[in-house]
Write a protein that holds these residues in place. Structure first.
Motif, short mmCIF file in Angstrom:
data_model
loop_
_atom_site.label_atom_id
_atom_site.label_comp_id
_atom_site.label_asym_id
_atom_site.label_seq_id
_atom_site.Cartn_x
_atom_site.Cartn_y
_atom_site.Cartn_z
N UNK A 156 47.64 39.51 23.75
CA UNK A 156 46.39 40.06 24.08
C UNK A 156 45.22 39.74 22.78
N UNK A 157 43.91 39.49 23.34
CA UNK A 157 43.03 39.35 22.23
C UNK A 157 41.70 40.08 22.59
N UNK A 158 40.94 40.51 21.61
CA UNK A 158 39.71 41.10 22.11
C UNK A 158 38.39 40.53 21.68
N UNK A 159 37.36 40.91 22.36
CA UNK A 159 36.17 40.29 22.17
C UNK A 159 34.98 41.34 22.18
N UNK A 160 34.05 41.34 21.55
CA UNK A 160 32.88 42.20 21.74
C UNK A 160 31.79 42.20 20.49
N UNK A 161 31.16 43.13 20.01
CA UNK A 161 30.05 42.81 18.91
C UNK A 161 30.72 43.12 17.70
N UNK A 162 30.78 42.18 16.73
CA UNK A 162 31.52 42.18 15.58
C UNK A 162 30.73 42.60 14.31
N UNK A 163 29.40 42.63 14.55
CA UNK A 163 28.57 43.01 13.19
C UNK A 163 27.68 44.25 13.65
N UNK A 164 27.66 45.12 12.63
CA UNK A 164 26.66 46.28 12.80
C UNK A 164 25.09 45.68 13.00
N UNK A 213 25.55 41.26 26.11
CA UNK A 213 24.48 42.42 26.78
C UNK A 213 25.27 43.69 25.98
N UNK A 214 26.45 44.03 26.09
CA UNK A 214 26.85 45.33 25.77
C UNK A 214 26.49 45.85 24.40
N UNK A 215 26.57 44.76 23.53
CA UNK A 215 25.94 44.80 22.08
C UNK A 215 24.62 45.32 22.11
N UNK A 216 23.70 45.27 23.21
CA UNK A 216 22.60 45.71 23.01
C UNK A 216 22.25 47.40 23.11
N UNK A 217 23.49 47.80 23.36
CA UNK A 217 23.55 49.29 23.67
C UNK A 217 24.50 50.11 22.86
N UNK A 218 25.24 49.34 22.04
CA UNK A 218 25.97 49.94 21.00
C UNK A 218 25.83 49.56 19.53
N UNK A 219 26.35 49.92 18.72
CA UNK A 219 26.22 49.59 17.17
C UNK A 219 27.20 48.48 16.92
N UNK A 220 28.53 48.52 17.32
CA UNK A 220 29.36 47.60 17.25
C UNK A 220 30.58 47.94 17.71
N UNK A 221 31.50 47.01 18.11
CA UNK A 221 32.84 47.37 18.67
C UNK A 221 33.25 46.27 19.77
N UNK A 222 34.59 46.52 20.02
CA UNK A 222 35.10 45.67 21.03
C UNK A 222 34.50 46.10 22.39
N UNK A 223 34.44 44.93 23.15
CA UNK A 223 34.11 45.18 24.76
C UNK A 223 35.15 44.94 25.82
N UNK A 224 35.91 44.02 25.45
CA UNK A 224 36.85 43.63 26.40
C UNK A 224 38.29 43.40 25.92
#
Length: 737
Positions: free
Chosen positions: A443-451, A423-434
């Motif tokens: 520590x690992x990261x998750x989020x929107x991986x593709x532009x 859902x965060x990916x609907x409002x940003x181009x790409x990038x980590x979320x949490x």
């Protein structure tokens, strides 16, 4: 055999001071499988829990205190002499439990069981005479704040505490207009029911209480489930009721509403609120009420549940009222929650911009972060999920020419972590979320991986104290990316992830990981702090992670490099000032603040009078205060004042009747829920796509009356648009000059 003998011998020794013979009640003894479970429990807690705490002498001491508090938090059974006897266990339990020795826990439990049984037997026998002798004209007080109480020195002191407690219960029933000849019968039945349940206590009950007195010291979400509790995951781990759609928890002798499930029967009915206390349950339209004060939680749950379409009636003490308040009767038709009813929904608000102009603002209400994992796994192209539904709603709202969005996450308790990221990916181009840190400290990261494309229009996210977990991840990410404004109340603060671990007997739910924002801040304990704060509808001392004992602390890890999409932070001081000016003249806001002030006054009460005339006068004063607050709002809205609160009740009943007559029947369905690590979706029907054939458009006046906080969130978005337009115009003028 030797362990069982030690357990019995220790119990007999402890019972000597009580004056009970071994034949007065059956001793409860632990089993070999519980010994093995105890050893496994300690091993799992020390090796896998996020906090990395050792079960040493200090924790053994805390374990004893917590165990005694869980058994007798009201200090109504044990005396100071009993507590002195238990001191021998204070630094011994950490040596015994890893070896499977449960003598301390079962010895203490058996003494408590004996005291409890004897007290209830005496009450059942003596209550009618005790009640008949009560004088409600003398000045006595009943202490509500048990933390002020010390352990009673004598049995006579305990007897006096019980006399005052029973007198308060009788007075509450008198104030609730219970006929005098029925009061004794009601209380005798209540204590007979409790006695019947007490006689059914077994080794599983004793072991579970003893084990949880330890697990709770690690954090409030780490719990041991006995085999009986493990049988019903939905009720006993999530404490979720299919019947009415509420999440319940025990609180002293009451069953407390912890949360209302969005789109469930209770939510639609609208009267049951978080922190309300359920005191009686009635079946069907006219069935007699069953008093449930003092009942076990699972027994209350069983009474409330029932077949779809049947009616249950609840008598509740409202959250903001005292124990002597009038009981409110709430009628709810049981049902299941359809997935499409839990789905995101949209509406359009038309809000004033100034100079007679209005702005269309889209609202997307997201009750939970859902995904139909089963449909997705079987390749269904139309499987439902929060992100897919919201994407469609955004496209529809853009076609309707809205100039900004409000995402409403109030009361959204979380759900699928995957959906929070998507859902965060609907409002940003790409990038980590949490960021997620395991107990191993990896520590690992998750989020929107593709532009990809995203909605880049103005955005406000509305949260409150019941916005938790996945909601906090989404709101925190929007705030960290400076992608939109966060408004409302500080969120719940649940930033931990739990895992179920099978044991020889039962299961352990253990906290293994914590969530962190890309800023490096934890969502744990502190929650998400809004950019602009609204008055809180919920008491933070009762609701939220910070209200729970032994909650893990807020902390930070390294931030993640990320883009900032705007400089909207620079507008917050101006927006806050505009909001405060506007709300100071808003009758709905003033009404809300008056109600919160009254609730704060009620929370400050630590004892109550047992003089009936005094209590009636105090209740009358509260009712007059409530009437004054209501009439102040009505007059500000140009409405006629009321002569009494009864007129308001009649208005509400008439409105409920109108709503009931206009609602269509609700089909059966399945509520899909997912755990925060996104791998525990229940199976269920997909449901149809969200019906958008008749989109709702609400004016500012209608919205202010219906939901002042949502209206204010939309107005803040409009304010931000106006300020940005002015800034752009000023910049353009300077460039021309």
């Amino acid at each position: 055999m030797r362990k069982a003998f030690l357990n019995t011998a220790a119990t007999l020794t402890l019972l000597t001071g009580l004056g009970l013979s071994a034949s007065s009640f059956a001793l409860i003894e632990y089993s070999k499988s519980q010994q093995e479970t105890a050893s496994e429990l300690i091993e799992q807690l020390e090796e896998r829990h996020y906090a990395k705490l050792k079960y040493d002498d200090a924790m053994s001491s805390a374990h004893l205190d917590n165990y005694l508090n869980n058994l007798d938090g009201g200090k109504m059974f044990f005396t100071a002499a009993d507590i002195a006897d238990f001191e021998t266990f204070r630094t011994q339990m950490d040596d015994d439990l890893p070896q499977g020795r449960l003598d301390a826990g079962f010895s203490i439990f058996n003494r408590f069981h004996g005291l409890l049984t004897t007290r209830l037997e005496n009450l059942v026998e003596s209550l009618p005479t005790m009640i008949e002798a009560m004088d409600f004209e003398i000045d006595e007080r009943y202490e509500l704040d048990v933390d002020k109480l010390a352990w009673a020195e004598t049995q006579a002191e305990l007897d006096e505490r019980w006399r005052l407690q029973i007198k308060n219960q009788v007075l509450n029933l008198r104030l609730a207009d219970k006929p005098q000849d029925e009061i004794s019968e009601t209380l005798v039945k209540r204590y007979k029911n409790q006695l019947s349940r007490v006689t059914q206590y077994n080794a599983q009950d004793a072991f579970q209480i003893y084990a949880n007195a330890l697990t709770e010291l690690y954090d409030p979400h780490t719990n041991y489930f006995s085999p009986r509790r493990s049988e019903n995951f939905n009720i006993n781990m999530r404490l979720s009721l299919e019947g009415i759609g509420a999440v319940l928890s025990p609180e002293d002798e009451y069953t407390r509403v912890a949360r209302i499930v969005p789109a469930g029967p209770a939510d639609k009915q609208g009267e049951l609120k978080p922190s309300d206390r359920i005191v009686a349950v009635g079946q069907d339209e006219e069935g007699p009420f069953e008093d449930v004060i003092g009942w076990r939680l699972d027994e209350v749950v069983e009474l409330i549940r029932g077949p779809k379409g049947s009616t249950v009636r609840l008598q509740v003490l409202p959250a903001k009222a005292g124990t002597d308040a009038e009981r409110k009767t709430i009628k709810i038709v049981r049902n299941k929650v359809k997935l499409e009813e839990q789905s995101a929904q949209k509406r359009v608000m038309e809000l004033p911009k100034g100079n007679g102009e209005t702005i269309r603002v889209g609202v997307i209400d997201i009750p939970t972060f859902y995904i139909d994992f089963e449909a997705m796994r079987r390749g269904d192209e139309n499987y439902k999920s929060t992100t897919r539904d919201v994407k469609k709603l955004i496209e529809e709202l853009e076609e309707e020419n809205v100039e900004g969005l409000v995402i409403d996450l109030r009361r959204n308790g979380g759900g699928s972590l995957q959906e929070a990221n998507d859902l965060t990916g609907l409002f940003i181009e790409y990038g980590p979320t949490v960021q997620i840190r395991h107990s191993s400290r990896r520590v690992w990261r998750d989020g929107k991986r593709l532009r990809s494309t995203y909605y880049d229009g103005p955005l406000v996210v509305l949260i409150n104290r019941l916005s938790a977990s996945a909601s906090e991840i989404f709101a925190g990410a929007i705030q960290d990316y400076d992608r939109g404004l966060i408004v409302g109340d500080r969120s719940y603060g649940k930033g931990t992830v739990q895992t179920m671990v099978p044991l020889t007997e039962g299961q352990l739910k253990i906290t293994e990981s914590k969530f962190y924002r890309i800023s490096g801040d934890s969502t744990q304990h502190r929650g998400v702090v809004p950019d602009i704060t609204f008055p809180s509808l919920y008491d933070p001392e009762e609701i939220g992670e910070s209200a729970l004992d032994n909650a893990l602390d807020w902390d930070q890890i390294n931030p993640v490099r990320h883009r900032r999409y705007s400089n909207i932070d620079s507008l917050v001081p101006q927006l806050t000032e505009i909001y405060r000016t506007r709300s100071s003249n808003n009758p709905e806001f003033l009404y809300l603040q008056d109600q919160l002030a009254v609730a704060e006054q009620n929370r400050a009460i630590t004892s109550v009078s047992l003089n009936e005339s005094v209590r009636r006068e105090e209740r009358k004063a509260r009712q007059e205060r409530s009437l004054e607050i209501e009439n102040r709002r009505r007059m500000a809205r140009g409405e006629e004042p009321l002569a009494s609160l009864d007129e308001l009740d009649e208005e509400n009943e008439a409105m409920d009747a109108d709503e009931d007559s206009s609602e269509d029947a609700v089909d059966d369905g399945v509520h899909l829920a997912s755990s925060d690590n996104g791998d525990n979706g229940d199976n269920g029907d997909n449901g149809d796509d969200t019906d958008d054939s008749s989109d709702e458009i609400v004016s500012a006046e209608e919205l202010a009356e219906e939901d002042v906080l949502l209206s204010e969130a939309g107005s803040i978005l409009v304010d931000a648009l106006v300020l940005q337009e002015r800034a752009y115009a000023l910049t353009a003028t300077k460039q021309e000059d």
